[in-house]
Design a protein around this motif. Structure first.
Motif, PDB file in Angstrom:
ATOM      1  N   ARG A 192      70.977  37.872  57.626  1.00  0.00           N
ATOM      2  CA  ARG A 192      70.697  36.887  56.573  1.00  0.00           C
ATOM      3  C   ARG A 192      69.454  37.276  55.778  1.00  0.00           C
ATOM      4  NH1 ARG A 192      72.745  33.312  60.851  1.00  0.00           N
ATOM      5  NH2 ARG A 192      70.700  33.360  61.792  1.00  0.00           N
ATOM      6  N   PRO A 193      69.358  36.799  54.532  1.00  0.00           N
ATOM      7  CA  PRO A 193      68.185  37.113  53.704  1.00  0.00           C
ATOM      8  C   PRO A 193      66.919  36.475  54.278  1.00  0.00           C
ATOM      9  CG  PRO A 193      69.942  36.110  52.382  1.00  0.00           C
ATOM     10  CD  PRO A 193      70.371  36.048  53.800  1.00  0.00           C
ATOM     11  N   ALA A 194      65.815  37.174  54.183  1.00  0.00           N
ATOM     12  CA  ALA A 194      64.532  36.683  54.687  1.00  0.00           C
ATOM     13  C   ALA A 194      63.939  35.668  53.716  1.00  0.00           C
ATOM     14  CB  ALA A 194      63.574  37.845  54.880  1.00  0.00           C
ATOM     15  N   VAL A 195      63.313  34.619  54.274  1.00  0.00           N
ATOM     16  CA  VAL A 195      62.658  33.594  53.457  1.00  0.00           C
ATOM     17  C   VAL A 195      61.204  33.381  53.862  1.00  0.00           C
ATOM     18  CG1 VAL A 195      64.810  32.359  52.972  1.00  0.00           C
ATOM     19  CG2 VAL A 195      63.425  31.689  54.938  1.00  0.00           C
ATOM     20  N   ALA A 196      60.788  33.938  55.004  1.00  0.00           N
ATOM     21  CA  ALA A 196      59.425  33.749  55.498  1.00  0.00           C
ATOM     22  C   ALA A 196      58.946  35.022  56.180  1.00  0.00           C
ATOM     23  CB  ALA A 196      59.383  32.586  56.479  1.00  0.00           C
ATOM     24  N   THR A 197      57.620  35.154  56.292  1.00  0.00           N
ATOM     25  CA  THR A 197      57.027  36.309  56.954  1.00  0.00           C
ATOM     26  C   THR A 197      56.183  35.828  58.129  1.00  0.00           C
ATOM     27  OG1 THR A 197      56.983  37.596  54.912  1.00  0.00           O
ATOM     28  CG2 THR A 197      55.509  38.303  56.654  1.00  0.00           C
ATOM     29  N   LEU A 198      56.389  36.447  59.280  1.00  0.00           N
ATOM     30  CA  LEU A 198      55.668  36.124  60.500  1.00  0.00           C
ATOM     31  C   LEU A 198      54.637  37.214  60.779  1.00  0.00           C
ATOM     32  CD1 LEU A 198      55.322  34.558  63.216  1.00  0.00           C
ATOM     33  CD2 LEU A 198      57.139  36.021  64.116  1.00  0.00           C
ATOM     34  N   THR A 199      53.404  36.785  61.036  1.00  0.00           N
ATOM     35  CA  THR A 199      52.325  37.711  61.380  1.00  0.00           C
ATOM     36  C   THR A 199      51.650  37.206  62.643  1.00  0.00           C
ATOM     37  OG1 THR A 199      51.947  38.086  59.026  1.00  0.00           O
ATOM     38  CG2 THR A 199      50.249  38.845  60.516  1.00  0.00           C
ATOM     39  N   TYR A 200      51.388  38.089  63.573  1.00  0.00           N
ATOM     40  CA  TYR A 200      50.678  37.725  64.803  1.00  0.00           C
ATOM     41  C   TYR A 200      49.208  38.081  64.656  1.00  0.00           C
ATOM     42  CZ  TYR A 200      55.161  37.102  67.120  1.00  0.00           C
ATOM     43  OH  TYR A 200      56.411  36.668  67.471  1.00  0.00           O
ATOM     44  N   VAL A 201      48.340  37.126  65.019  1.00  0.00           N
ATOM     45  CA  VAL A 201      46.898  37.372  65.062  1.00  0.00           C
ATOM     46  C   VAL A 201      46.531  37.372  66.540  1.00  0.00           C
ATOM     47  CG1 VAL A 201      44.622  36.593  64.304  1.00  0.00           C
ATOM     48  CG2 VAL A 201      46.635  36.157  62.868  1.00  0.00           C
ATOM     49  N   TYR A 202      46.520  38.544  67.126  1.00  0.00           N
ATOM     50  CA  TYR A 202      46.327  38.665  68.570  1.00  0.00           C
ATOM     51  C   TYR A 202      44.955  38.174  69.020  1.00  0.00           C
ATOM     52  CZ  TYR A 202      50.674  41.275  68.559  1.00  0.00           C
ATOM     53  OH  TYR A 202      51.985  41.639  68.408  1.00  0.00           O
ATOM     54  N   ALA A 203      43.925  38.386  68.229  1.00  0.00           N
ATOM     55  CA  ALA A 203      42.569  37.981  68.603  1.00  0.00           C
ATOM     56  C   ALA A 203      42.453  36.471  68.767  1.00  0.00           C
ATOM     57  CB  ALA A 203      41.571  38.469  67.556  1.00  0.00           C
ATOM     58  N   ASP A 204      43.242  35.705  67.979  1.00  0.00           N
ATOM     59  CA  ASP A 204      43.191  34.243  68.036  1.00  0.00           C
ATOM     60  C   ASP A 204      44.371  33.644  68.786  1.00  0.00           C
ATOM     61  OD1 ASP A 204      40.898  34.344  66.475  1.00  0.00           O
ATOM     62  OD2 ASP A 204      42.018  34.156  64.602  1.00  0.00           O
ATOM     63  N   SER A 205      45.254  34.455  69.314  1.00  0.00           N
ATOM     64  CA  SER A 205      46.488  33.986  69.964  1.00  0.00           C
ATOM     65  C   SER A 205      47.240  33.024  69.043  1.00  0.00           C
ATOM     66  CB  SER A 205      46.173  33.301  71.302  1.00  0.00           C
ATOM     67  OG  SER A 205      45.564  34.200  72.178  1.00  0.00           O
TER      68      SER A 205
END
Length: 142
Positions: A31-44
């Motif tokens: 399916r087409p993407a509508v959002a972007t997920l980013t992980y900030v490991y330092a802040d969990s």
């Protein structure tokens, strides 16, 4: 002899691998993407926001279904950012405030009809006049 029979920049084998539409990063989801997920490991923290301008290797594009069902590991926080352009659903507080405003707007006409006096001044001795759902009150000093 400088020109090819196939013409300029035409491939002999069509390719379905490259698509102008960004797709969901989840396995087996096309399916087409509508959002972007980013992980900030330092802040969990997992940050889910509007679709990024361009694809980055450390970000994951998600479709609407996968972005709604997103959960983070135990101890992590999910931050959902809205882009402001998408229509938002009214919250329970918004709907309750709207219902209360409608009730309040209807209330003065009922009181004015029941008092028999023009302007609806019979109910409250501090009330001087009315305009729609607004009331003009006499100052307590007068």
């Amino acid at each position: 002899m400088g020109e090819s029979r196939r013409g300029p920049l035409k491939s002999a084998v069509p390719s379905n691998v490259v698509s102008p539409v960004r797709r969901c990063s989840r396995t087996a989801c096309g399916r087409p993407a509508v959002a972007t997920l980013t992980y900030v490991y330092a802040d969990s923290t997992a940050v889910l926001g509007p679709l990024a301008t361009y694809a980055e290797p450390h970000c994951y594009d998600l479709c609407a279904e996968h972005s709604e069902r997103l959960t983070a590991p135990r101890g992590w926080e999910v931050v959902r950012l809205s882009d402001g352009s998408a229509p938002t659903r009214p919250s329970g507080d918004d709907l309750e405030a709207l219902a209360n405003a409608v009730r309040e707007a209807a209330r003065p006409q009922e009181r004015a009809a029941g008092s028999g006096k023009p302007g609806g001044r019979g109910g409250d001795p501090m009330e001087v006049g009315r305009r729609g759902h607004l009331r003009v009150l006499r100052s307590p000093d007068n």
